[in-house]
Each structure stands twice: as structure tokens, then as C-alpha cells.
Motif scaffolding. Sequence first.
Motif, PDB file in Angstrom:
ATOM      1  N   MET A 259      40.173 -36.259  27.832  1.00  0.00           N
ATOM      2  CA  MET A 259      41.464 -36.024  27.174  1.00  0.00           C
ATOM      3  C   MET A 259      41.715 -37.116  26.147  1.00  0.00           C
ATOM      4  O   MET A 259      41.538 -38.306  26.435  1.00  0.00           O
ATOM      5  CB  MET A 259      42.616 -36.017  28.183  1.00  0.00           C
ATOM      6  CG  MET A 259      44.002 -35.846  27.519  1.00  0.00           C
ATOM      7  SD  MET A 259      45.395 -36.163  28.610  1.00  0.00           S
ATOM      8  CE  MET A 259      45.359 -34.711  29.645  1.00  0.00           C
ATOM      9  N   TYR A 260      42.147 -36.707  24.958  1.00  0.00           N
ATOM     10  CA  TYR A 260      42.579 -37.680  23.961  1.00  0.00           C
ATOM     11  C   TYR A 260      44.022 -38.083  24.245  1.00  0.00           C
ATOM     12  O   TYR A 260      44.871 -37.239  24.545  1.00  0.00           O
ATOM     13  CB  TYR A 260      42.502 -37.089  22.551  1.00  0.00           C
ATOM     14  CG  TYR A 260      41.098 -36.940  22.018  1.00  0.00           C
ATOM     15  CD1 TYR A 260      40.303 -38.056  21.777  1.00  0.00           C
ATOM     16  CD2 TYR A 260      40.563 -35.678  21.743  1.00  0.00           C
ATOM     17  CE1 TYR A 260      39.010 -37.930  21.291  1.00  0.00           C
ATOM     18  CE2 TYR A 260      39.274 -35.538  21.255  1.00  0.00           C
ATOM     19  CZ  TYR A 260      38.501 -36.669  21.031  1.00  0.00           C
ATOM     20  OH  TYR A 260      37.220 -36.535  20.549  1.00  0.00           O
ATOM     21  N   LEU A 261      44.302 -39.362  24.163  1.00  0.00           N
ATOM     22  CA  LEU A 261      45.659 -39.890  24.266  1.00  0.00           C
ATOM     23  C   LEU A 261      46.062 -40.453  22.916  1.00  0.00           C
ATOM     24  O   LEU A 261      45.247 -41.071  22.222  1.00  0.00           O
ATOM     25  CB  LEU A 261      45.750 -40.988  25.322  1.00  0.00           C
ATOM     26  CG  LEU A 261      45.543 -40.602  26.786  1.00  0.00           C
ATOM     27  CD1 LEU A 261      45.689 -41.833  27.669  1.00  0.00           C
ATOM     28  CD2 LEU A 261      46.542 -39.535  27.197  1.00  0.00           C
TER      29      LEU A 261
ATOM     30  N   MET B 255      49.959 -36.567  25.376  1.00  0.00           N
ATOM     31  CA  MET B 255      48.823 -36.076  26.159  1.00  0.00           C
ATOM     32  C   MET B 255      48.273 -34.826  25.477  1.00  0.00           C
ATOM     33  O   MET B 255      48.984 -34.150  24.729  1.00  0.00           O
ATOM     34  CB  MET B 255      49.271 -35.712  27.581  1.00  0.00           C
ATOM     35  CG  MET B 255      49.824 -36.855  28.382  1.00  0.00           C
ATOM     36  SD  MET B 255      50.709 -36.282  29.870  1.00  0.00           S
ATOM     37  CE  MET B 255      49.485 -35.243  30.675  1.00  0.00           C
ATOM     38  N   HIS B 256      47.022 -34.491  25.755  1.00  0.00           N
ATOM     39  CA  HIS B 256      46.407 -33.345  25.106  1.00  0.00           C
ATOM     40  C   HIS B 256      45.552 -32.546  26.075  1.00  0.00           C
ATOM     41  O   HIS B 256      45.492 -32.853  27.276  1.00  0.00           O
ATOM     42  CB  HIS B 256      45.609 -33.802  23.877  1.00  0.00           C
ATOM     43  CG  HIS B 256      46.450 -34.460  22.841  1.00  0.00           C
ATOM     44  ND1 HIS B 256      46.636 -35.830  22.808  1.00  0.00           N
ATOM     45  CD2 HIS B 256      47.189 -33.946  21.834  1.00  0.00           C
ATOM     46  CE1 HIS B 256      47.460 -36.122  21.812  1.00  0.00           C
ATOM     47  NE2 HIS B 256      47.802 -35.002  21.204  1.00  0.00           N
ATOM     48  N   LYS B 257      44.900 -31.543  25.546  1.00  0.00           N
ATOM     49  CA  LYS B 257      44.090 -30.641  26.349  1.00  0.00           C
ATOM     50  C   LYS B 257      42.906 -31.378  26.985  1.00  0.00           C
ATOM     51  O   LYS B 257      42.292 -32.233  26.351  1.00  0.00           O
ATOM     52  CB  LYS B 257      43.568 -29.503  25.456  1.00  0.00           C
ATOM     53  CG  LYS B 257      42.687 -28.497  26.163  1.00  0.00           C
ATOM     54  CD  LYS B 257      42.177 -27.458  25.164  1.00  0.00           C
ATOM     55  CE  LYS B 257      41.242 -26.473  25.826  1.00  0.00           C
ATOM     56  NZ  LYS B 257      40.700 -25.489  24.854  1.00  0.00           N
TER      57      LYS B 257
ATOM     58  N   THR C 169      47.828 -44.846  17.339  1.00  0.00           N
ATOM     59  CA  THR C 169      46.498 -45.241  17.787  1.00  0.00           C
ATOM     60  C   THR C 169      46.038 -44.262  18.863  1.00  0.00           C
ATOM     61  O   THR C 169      46.858 -43.664  19.561  1.00  0.00           O
ATOM     62  CB  THR C 169      46.507 -46.683  18.344  1.00  0.00           C
ATOM     63  OG1 THR C 169      45.169 -47.069  18.668  1.00  0.00           O
ATOM     64  CG2 THR C 169      47.357 -46.810  19.589  1.00  0.00           C
ATOM     65  N   TYR C 170      44.726 -44.080  18.971  1.00  0.00           N
ATOM     66  CA  TYR C 170      44.170 -43.073  19.868  1.00  0.00           C
ATOM     67  C   TYR C 170      43.176 -43.707  20.843  1.00  0.00           C
ATOM     68  O   TYR C 170      42.569 -44.737  20.558  1.00  0.00           O
ATOM     69  CB  TYR C 170      43.447 -41.975  19.079  1.00  0.00           C
ATOM     70  CG  TYR C 170      44.330 -41.243  18.096  1.00  0.00           C
ATOM     71  CD1 TYR C 170      45.052 -40.120  18.478  1.00  0.00           C
ATOM     72  CD2 TYR C 170      44.437 -41.678  16.776  1.00  0.00           C
ATOM     73  CE1 TYR C 170      45.856 -39.447  17.583  1.00  0.00           C
ATOM     74  CE2 TYR C 170      45.247 -41.012  15.867  1.00  0.00           C
ATOM     75  CZ  TYR C 170      45.954 -39.895  16.281  1.00  0.00           C
ATOM     76  OH  TYR C 170      46.761 -39.233  15.394  1.00  0.00           O
ATOM     77  N   ASN C 171      43.014 -43.052  21.977  1.00  0.00           N
ATOM     78  CA  ASN C 171      41.969 -43.407  22.917  1.00  0.00           C
ATOM     79  C   ASN C 171      41.629 -42.141  23.701  1.00  0.00           C
ATOM     80  O   ASN C 171      42.261 -41.104  23.497  1.00  0.00           O
ATOM     81  CB  ASN C 171      42.411 -44.530  23.861  1.00  0.00           C
ATOM     82  CG  ASN C 171      41.247 -45.425  24.262  1.00  0.00           C
ATOM     83  OD1 ASN C 171      40.173 -44.937  24.606  1.00  0.00           O
ATOM     84  ND2 ASN C 171      41.460 -46.742  24.221  1.00  0.00           N
ATOM     85  N   GLU C 172      40.657 -42.220  24.552  1.00  0.00           N
ATOM     86  CA  GLU C 172      40.293 -41.062  25.362  1.00  0.00           C
ATOM     87  C   GLU C 172      40.119 -41.504  26.801  1.00  0.00           C
ATOM     88  O   GLU C 172      39.769 -42.653  27.088  1.00  0.00           O
ATOM     89  CB  GLU C 172      39.010 -40.416  24.837  1.00  0.00           C
ATOM     90  CG  GLU C 172      37.805 -41.334  24.812  1.00  0.00           C
ATOM     91  CD  GLU C 172      36.582 -40.665  24.187  1.00  0.00           C
ATOM     92  OE1 GLU C 172      36.706 -39.519  23.724  1.00  0.00           O
ATOM     93  OE2 GLU C 172      35.515 -41.294  24.191  1.00  0.00           O
ATOM     94  N   VAL C 173      40.386 -40.575  27.703  1.00  0.00           N
ATOM     95  CA  VAL C 173      40.318 -40.905  29.115  1.00  0.00           C
ATOM     96  C   VAL C 173      39.485 -39.855  29.843  1.00  0.00           C
ATOM     97  O   VAL C 173      39.589 -38.654  29.565  1.00  0.00           O
ATOM     98  CB  VAL C 173      41.743 -41.001  29.727  1.00  0.00           C
ATOM     99  CG1 VAL C 173      42.520 -39.723  29.494  1.00  0.00           C
ATOM    100  CG2 VAL C 173      41.691 -41.327  31.209  1.00  0.00           C
ATOM    101  N   ASN C 174      38.656 -40.318  30.747  1.00  0.00           N
ATOM    102  CA  ASN C 174      37.862 -39.444  31.597  1.00  0.00           C
ATOM    103  C   ASN C 174      38.752 -38.977  32.753  1.00  0.00           C
ATOM    104  O   ASN C 174      39.135 -39.760  33.615  1.00  0.00           O
ATOM    105  CB  ASN C 174      36.642 -40.203  32.122  1.00  0.00           C
ATOM    106  CG  ASN C 174      35.826 -39.395  33.125  1.00  0.00           C
ATOM    107  OD1 ASN C 174      35.994 -38.185  33.255  1.00  0.00           O
ATOM    108  ND2 ASN C 174      34.940 -40.069  33.843  1.00  0.00           N
TER     109      ASN C 174
END
Length: 401
Positions: A364-366, A344-346, A199-204
Motif C-alpha cells: 500500500m502506498y501512504l 491510505m490507498h488500495k 511525501t510518500y512511502n509504501e508499507v507491506n
Amino acid sequence: MSIEIKAPTFPESVADGTVATWHKQPGEACSADELIVDIETDKVVLEVVAPEDGVVAEILKGEGDTVLSEEVLATFTAGAAGAAAPAAAAEAAPAGDADKVGPAARKLIDENGLDASAIPGTGKNGGITKEDVQNFLKNKPAAPAAAPAAAAPAASATAAALNIVTGERVEKRVPMTRLRATIAKRLVEAQQNAAMLTTYNEVNMKPVMELRKQYKDLFEKTHNGTRLGFMSFFVKAATEALKKFPAVNASIDGNDMVYHGYQDIGVAVSTDRGLMVPVLRDTDAMSLADVESTIADFGKRGREGKLGLDDMQGGTFTITNGGVFGSLMSTPILNPPQTAIMGMHKIQERPMAVNGQVEILPMMYLALSYDHRMIDGKEAVQFLVTIKDLLEDPARMLLEV
């Protein structure tokens, strides 16, 4: 006095090892505690050093041989005076020494009328290989335009040789190291034996970046040169999330689900020998400075091949950071017997809608890969949302809310 050089005592989880590299040859002088041979196991490379000053008398296990715990590798003569290292002797030898030129390389040299002393050798002890000759031919300056007619046949022969070299489809076969083979086996087993889902999410990342920018100099000064990075924030956020969702911090043992009352987080470290996952112990009790300094030490020892088995055993959860290599999104593979791993990603600036307005924010996508046998989708999603909330409001980690 003759001494037996033995393989190290392997832990119960390691059945045997492979002789990777002999750093000393028979008759070569050794100082006490000087590295003699590397033994590669499924998890780490172990170093065997000289017990005292002396020489290696005889090697009993060659490179590539499998050895058991405490098996005799070589005999060592203590106190004896040895010869200089072969590499030094090779450097002193004439560059055109016939022993330094292999048969295939000699054939190419003779065909093209080359001077062996002008060709840099990359083989063992400075020997000249076929590839060295081919590279020399490729980089050789072109002949002057006004060449005598008599030289035409020789030029044609050289051109023909160059065509053969440049047109050759080179292949190189290298056996897998034990570590790489073990990594490959475990990754395949993880996909075959687990109901893996991501599953994915994104963080500011703006709040964390601003906090880091404001305090990084003071942090480094206060903590004796330890730099404030992003990984410590993710480790602490993951620790708090693991407390709320114990299934993500659990492991599967046969038909049993083992819930851990502590958080030991593995941090993936890329090395020349492959991916290693040393473990941060009891992260709930660690400060940001503790996390950063320990990860820096893991990275340094990983590059030097000095991570031990104790550093990598255990672990209840894993974090891997593909962002350092530029990955924008990926699907991490489980690290058995753990039930989840976070990727973690770019950090990428993107236009985002904030309160009805478009803002450019560092996002960033998690990714959370998890074993669906143990963790429901609801728990996995809520786990990532918890980490997102903590990172977007770092004060919540201090207040534990």
C-alpha cells in the motif's frame, strides 16, 4: 393551540442555515417527533421535528431560504386533524390526470400520439416531466416491419421526434448545497494559505493481513459483533507516531503554533452530501475494538445524515482512505487548521525484492500532506517511516517501541 416551529440553536461556529427540504406541507397530519423540515448548515444537516400531534398550519420559510438560529420557520396547530400525505393522494389519482403532466411533456405526448397513462412519472407527486416522455420514447419498442402505408407519415413524425430527442445535448444546472460549497471553499483556502507538500512511502500489509486473518473471528465474537478492519491499525500506528512527532499533531493559529498534548484523529467519511470528517477523541486511550466500532457508527450515521456538529469539531490529525474506491495513489489536501493529513490507498499485490529474492507482497502506498511552515521534510518522512515500521511489525504497537 398554535405553536411556532423554529430553527435549531446553531453553535457559535455556524452563522446561519438553509431550508433544505420540507417533509410536511400545510394541512398535512404530523405525529409527535415526526420529521418536518431539514436545515442544512455549513457542516451538517439538522432535523426539525413536530413538537406533538397536529398539522403544519403555515410555512413561513420556503426551501432555499436562509434562516438564522431560532428563527421561526412555520406555524403548527397542535391536536388538529390533518389531511393524508400528498404523495398518497397522488398515487390514488388517475395516471392520466392532466395536472400531472407538465406543458413541455404534454407537447411531446401530443406530437407523438402517446398515452400519458402508460408513461411512468418521476416528477413531484408522480408528475410526468419532459425527461420522462423522452426516456419513454427512447425505450419504446420498434413498430412492426409490415406496417400499413397509411401509417408512414405518422412513423416519419415519430422518427423525427426521436432524432430530436436522441440528438439533444441535455444539461442540468443544480445549485451547490451549503455543505458542498463550504467544502470547496475550505479546500481552496487550504491550498492558497498553506505551504503544502506531500511525501510518500509504501508499507507491506502482509503482517497486518495475517494477524487480521488469524484473529478476526475471535475478535468479532469477543467484541459483540465488531469486525476487525484495517483502519484501527492505522489509527493506532498514527497515534504512536504523533507522540514521537508533535509538530505533525499541531495546528497553526495566526502566528502561533499550537501543540496538542492529546491525539484526536479525524476519519474522512464519504456521504451523499459530501465528505465529512468525524473525530475519534483521545485515540491513545482507545482499543482496536473501540476504534472499529466508533468508525462503523460514524459511517452509518453519516449515510443517514445524522452526524452532529460535536462529532466533527476539533481534531488534531486526519486520515483519509481513498483505497476503498480503488485509488492507488493520491495527494490529500490539508484539513485546516491541522498541519498534516495522511492518505491510505488500495492494497495492491506487487513483486518486491526481499533479501535478494523477488516476492509477491500486498503493498500500500501512504501519502502524508503537510504544512511546510510548521513541519520540516525530515519530520514528515520520519513520521511515515514510523507508521510503516509499526504496521510491518504490529507487535511494536503493543510494546510501544
